[in-house]
Design an enzyme around this catalytic site. Sequence first.
Site, mmCIF file in Angstrom:
data_model
loop_
_atom_site.group_PDB
_atom_site.id
_atom_site.type_symbol
_atom_site.label_atom_id
_atom_site.label_comp_id
_atom_site.label_asym_id
_atom_site.label_seq_id
_atom_site.Cartn_x
_atom_site.Cartn_y
_atom_site.Cartn_z
ATOM 1 N N LYS A 1 -0.156 24.620 2.295
ATOM 2 C CA LYS A 1 -0.911 23.686 1.466
ATOM 3 C C LYS A 1 -0.082 23.326 0.232
ATOM 4 C CE LYS A 1 -5.846 23.621 0.626
ATOM 5 N NZ LYS A 1 -6.981 24.485 0.289
HETATM 6 C C1 E4P Z 1 -9.961 22.706 0.048
HETATM 7 O O1 E4P Z 1 -9.174 23.040 0.889
HETATM 8 C C2 E4P Z 1 -10.347 23.498 -1.126
HETATM 9 O O2 E4P Z 1 -10.080 24.839 -0.870
HETATM 10 C C3 E4P Z 1 -11.809 23.445 -1.447
HETATM 11 O O3 E4P Z 1 -12.540 22.691 -0.534
HETATM 12 C C4 E4P Z 1 -12.148 23.276 -2.876
HETATM 13 O O4 E4P Z 1 -13.557 23.297 -3.012
HETATM 14 P P1 E4P Z 1 -14.290 23.454 -4.412
HETATM 15 O O5 E4P Z 1 -14.284 22.145 -5.087
HETATM 16 O O6 E4P Z 1 -15.683 23.871 -4.034
HETATM 17 O O7 E4P Z 1 -13.567 24.505 -5.178
#
Ligand code: E4P
Length: 274
Positions: free
Chosen positions: A97
């Site tokens: 990522k």
């Molecule tokens: C995506 O891959 C992120 O890990 C995630 O969806 C972030 O979500 P949040 O806004 O609830 O922290």
Amino acid sequence: MKIFIDSADLDEIKQAYVWGVCDGITTNPSLLKKAVDVRKKKGQKLDIKSYLTEILKIAKGTPVSLEVTERTVKGMIEQGKKLYALFNPIAHNVLIKIPVNPALNAADTNHFEGIAAIKALSNAKIPVNCTLIFIPEQALLAAKAGAKIVSPFAGRIDDYLRTTNAIKFDKSDYFPAHGWMEKGRLLSDHGVVSGVDLVRQCVQILKNANLKTEVLAASLRNPRQVREAALVGAHIGTIPFTVIPDLLKHSKTYEGMATFTNDVVKEYLELTKG
Ligand code: E4P
């Protein structure tokens, strides 16, 4: 739409895979910190390599995104390659990522380092999930750089629209996909009227450009948002553990079950007993 669990908590991940509805996992530094802190608080010793290895094994070949924490192009490429070399051989299911833009503010000079890292890792055949997408243009550039997945943060856009307009809300509250009228004007951010609208625009733009990159609707907050992400063509939705069971809940389903359970014909039941 494929369903991923958005978690780095081993117990949550185990349970979600027992439920049999998971097509993959997304983690991020904050999710990992949260999961690790819970274990540390309980006095458990943590071997992070074994911990992540267990997660990858539970995923049984379904994709798991592990995020880099470096912010320079060199750092992200090196860390991405190391993470991939360490963890991909375990179950052949790792995606790295990479933030679309690792800058911490507009005055920073490193806006293109995420894109450069995506390009380098993708050229090295390391699949990339490009994260922290808040405008469709970011998704376009990341996809053109070779990202396998782009992750628009739907829920955070809804939170942002409400917060910047002083609207009181609970994070799990439904935010209309078509947008929110406040004092006679439709709230928007860079021409995006909701998290689902952001996902929709990303899907459409990549389709128009004939790019094969998958759109992962991230930061989802409630079942209706999951449904709407699927309706606008997201290839993947990543869902927090607590929201997954909510996808099955309806009072009329319970009521119907109670009636059917009550109405069982004894002779019919006996057919399949013993
Ligand atoms: C995506 O891959 C992120 O890990 C995630 O969806 C972030 O979500 P949040 O806004 O609830 O922290």
